[in-house]
Design a protein around this motif. Structure first.
Motif, PDB file in Angstrom:
ATOM      1  N   ASP A 100       0.947  -1.303  -0.079  1.00  0.00           N
ATOM      2  CA  ASP A 100       0.055  -0.070   0.086  1.00  0.00           C
ATOM      3  C   ASP A 100       0.914   1.259  -0.042  1.00  0.00           C
ATOM      4  O   ASP A 100       1.522   1.448   0.874  1.00  0.00           O
ATOM      5  N   MET A 101       0.799   2.165  -0.973  1.00  0.00           N
ATOM      6  CA  MET A 101       1.607   3.230  -1.207  1.00  0.00           C
ATOM      7  C   MET A 101       0.617   4.398  -1.358  1.00  0.00           C
ATOM      8  O   MET A 101       1.064   5.289  -1.782  1.00  0.00           O
ATOM      9  N   GLY A 102      -0.550   4.192  -1.138  1.00  0.00           N
ATOM     10  CA  GLY A 102      -1.352   5.211  -1.415  1.00  0.00           C
ATOM     11  C   GLY A 102      -2.041   5.273  -2.743  1.00  0.00           C
ATOM     12  O   GLY A 102      -1.583   4.401  -3.692  1.00  0.00           O
ATOM     13  N   ILE A 103      -2.987   6.075  -3.021  1.00  0.00           N
ATOM     14  CA  ILE A 103      -3.331   6.123  -4.718  1.00  0.00           C
ATOM     15  C   ILE A 103      -2.929   7.206  -5.186  1.00  0.00           C
ATOM     16  O   ILE A 103      -3.010   8.463  -4.711  1.00  0.00           O
ATOM     17  N   SER A 122       6.778   6.146  -7.100  1.00  0.00           N
ATOM     18  CA  SER A 122       7.734   6.098  -6.103  1.00  0.00           C
ATOM     19  C   SER A 122       7.939   4.306  -6.099  1.00  0.00           C
ATOM     20  O   SER A 122       7.054   3.475  -6.579  1.00  0.00           O
ATOM     21  N   ILE A 123       8.887   4.085  -5.167  1.00  0.00           N
ATOM     22  CA  ILE A 123       9.214   2.648  -4.884  1.00  0.00           C
ATOM     23  C   ILE A 123       9.730   2.596  -3.370  1.00  0.00           C
ATOM     24  O   ILE A 123       9.975   3.611  -2.704  1.00  0.00           O
ATOM     25  N   CYS A 124       9.133   1.460  -2.918  1.00  0.00           N
ATOM     26  CA  CYS A 124       9.322   1.281  -1.280  1.00  0.00           C
ATOM     27  C   CYS A 124      10.748   0.415  -1.057  1.00  0.00           C
ATOM     28  O   CYS A 124      11.658   0.223  -2.072  1.00  0.00           O
ATOM     29  N   PHE A 145      -7.749  -1.449 -17.099  1.00  0.00           N
ATOM     30  CA  PHE A 145      -6.683  -1.301 -16.301  1.00  0.00           C
ATOM     31  C   PHE A 145      -5.403  -2.254 -17.009  1.00  0.00           C
ATOM     32  O   PHE A 145      -5.519  -3.183 -17.939  1.00  0.00           O
ATOM     33  N   VAL A 146      -4.178  -2.003 -16.598  1.00  0.00           N
ATOM     34  CA  VAL A 146      -3.169  -2.768 -16.851  1.00  0.00           C
ATOM     35  C   VAL A 146      -2.165  -2.653 -15.542  1.00  0.00           C
ATOM     36  O   VAL A 146      -2.150  -1.775 -14.851  1.00  0.00           O
ATOM     37  N   ASP A 147      -1.320  -3.920 -15.258  1.00  0.00           N
ATOM     38  CA  ASP A 147      -0.582  -3.952 -14.268  1.00  0.00           C
ATOM     39  C   ASP A 147       0.952  -3.538 -14.885  1.00  0.00           C
ATOM     40  O   ASP A 147       1.361  -3.763 -16.085  1.00  0.00           O
ATOM     41  N   PHE A 148       1.775  -3.207 -14.002  1.00  0.00           N
ATOM     42  CA  PHE A 148       3.269  -2.797 -14.345  1.00  0.00           C
ATOM     43  C   PHE A 148       4.317  -2.990 -13.221  1.00  0.00           C
ATOM     44  O   PHE A 148       3.772  -2.616 -11.855  1.00  0.00           O
ATOM     45  N   ASP A 149       5.338  -3.660 -13.352  1.00  0.00           N
ATOM     46  CA  ASP A 149       6.227  -3.853 -12.364  1.00  0.00           C
ATOM     47  C   ASP A 149       7.449  -3.013 -12.419  1.00  0.00           C
ATOM     48  O   ASP A 149       7.786  -2.766 -13.536  1.00  0.00           O
ATOM     49  N   LEU A 150       7.680  -1.883 -11.539  1.00  0.00           N
ATOM     50  CA  LEU A 150       8.925  -1.152 -11.429  1.00  0.00           C
ATOM     51  C   LEU A 150       9.593  -1.707 -10.465  1.00  0.00           C
ATOM     52  O   LEU A 150       9.480  -1.989  -9.187  1.00  0.00           O
ATOM     53  N   SER A 151      11.029  -1.901 -10.844  1.00  0.00           N
ATOM     54  CA  SER A 151      12.039  -2.353 -10.188  1.00  0.00           C
ATOM     55  C   SER A 151      13.054  -1.271  -9.638  1.00  0.00           C
ATOM     56  O   SER A 151      12.969   0.031 -10.406  1.00  0.00           O
ATOM     57  N   ARG A 152      13.624  -1.481  -8.551  1.00  0.00           N
ATOM     58  CA  ARG A 152      14.575  -0.387  -8.087  1.00  0.00           C
ATOM     59  C   ARG A 152      15.837  -0.552  -8.661  1.00  0.00           C
ATOM     60  O   ARG A 152      16.189  -1.402  -9.129  1.00  0.00           O
TER      61      ARG A 152
END
Length: 152
Positions: A100-103, A122-124, A145-152
């Motif tokens: 949960d990073m908010g909306i 942002s990323i955690c 909708f579509v999902d997306f993976d963000l890597s650090r």
């Protein structure tokens, strides 16, 4: 007398600091309950937006999602382009699926069956943050909708 009192005070503070450190530190032999959840192990997505456009079937139409540039970095702006759909007043809601990073609410522009939006993610502490881009019309979810993976 003052010197003894000062030494006693330093000793009490050091002892309190030690016990606080022991209480706050985590032992590998006794990890906290949440550490057993591996947020980094995600089922691979059917389409990787960081490599190519992804097509989603929506109301008997093929809708394409594409990122520009392809390589997205945390806290760096990028453009999400959605082609194949016309909406009157589009916007986006972006939120994490594995944390949960908010909306994030993003404005979008619609022109000739293409919707574009400037986004910053942002990323955690986890290595891979899975985001969902929900498309809205007049502030209501459309189901697209579509999902997306963000890597650090």
């Amino acid at each position: 007398m003052r010197q003894k009192l000062a030494i006693l005070l330093v000793f009490i503070l050091a002892l309190g600091g030690y016990f606080l450190y022991k209480k706050m530190s985590v032992s590998y032999d006794d990890p906290p309950e949440f550490s057993s959840i591996d947020y980094n192990k995600l089922t691979p997505l059917p389409c990787d937006l960081s490599k190519r456009a992804c097509v989603v079937e929506f109301k008997d139409k093929n809708v394409s999602f594409e990122l520009e540039p392809k390589e997205v970095y945390p806290m760096k702006p990028f453009t999400l382009k959605i082609s194949g759909i016309q909406l009157e007043n589009p916007s986006l809601e972006i939120y994490g699926l594995n944390m949960d990073m908010g909306i994030i609410r993003a404005k979008a522009k619609s022109f000739q069956n293409t919707i574009t939006s400037q986004i910053v993610l942002s990323i955690c502490i986890i290595d891979i943050m899975r985001y969902r881009f929900d498309v809205l019309e007049n502030g209501k979810k459309t189901g697209l909708f579509v999902d997306f993976d963000l890597s650090r």
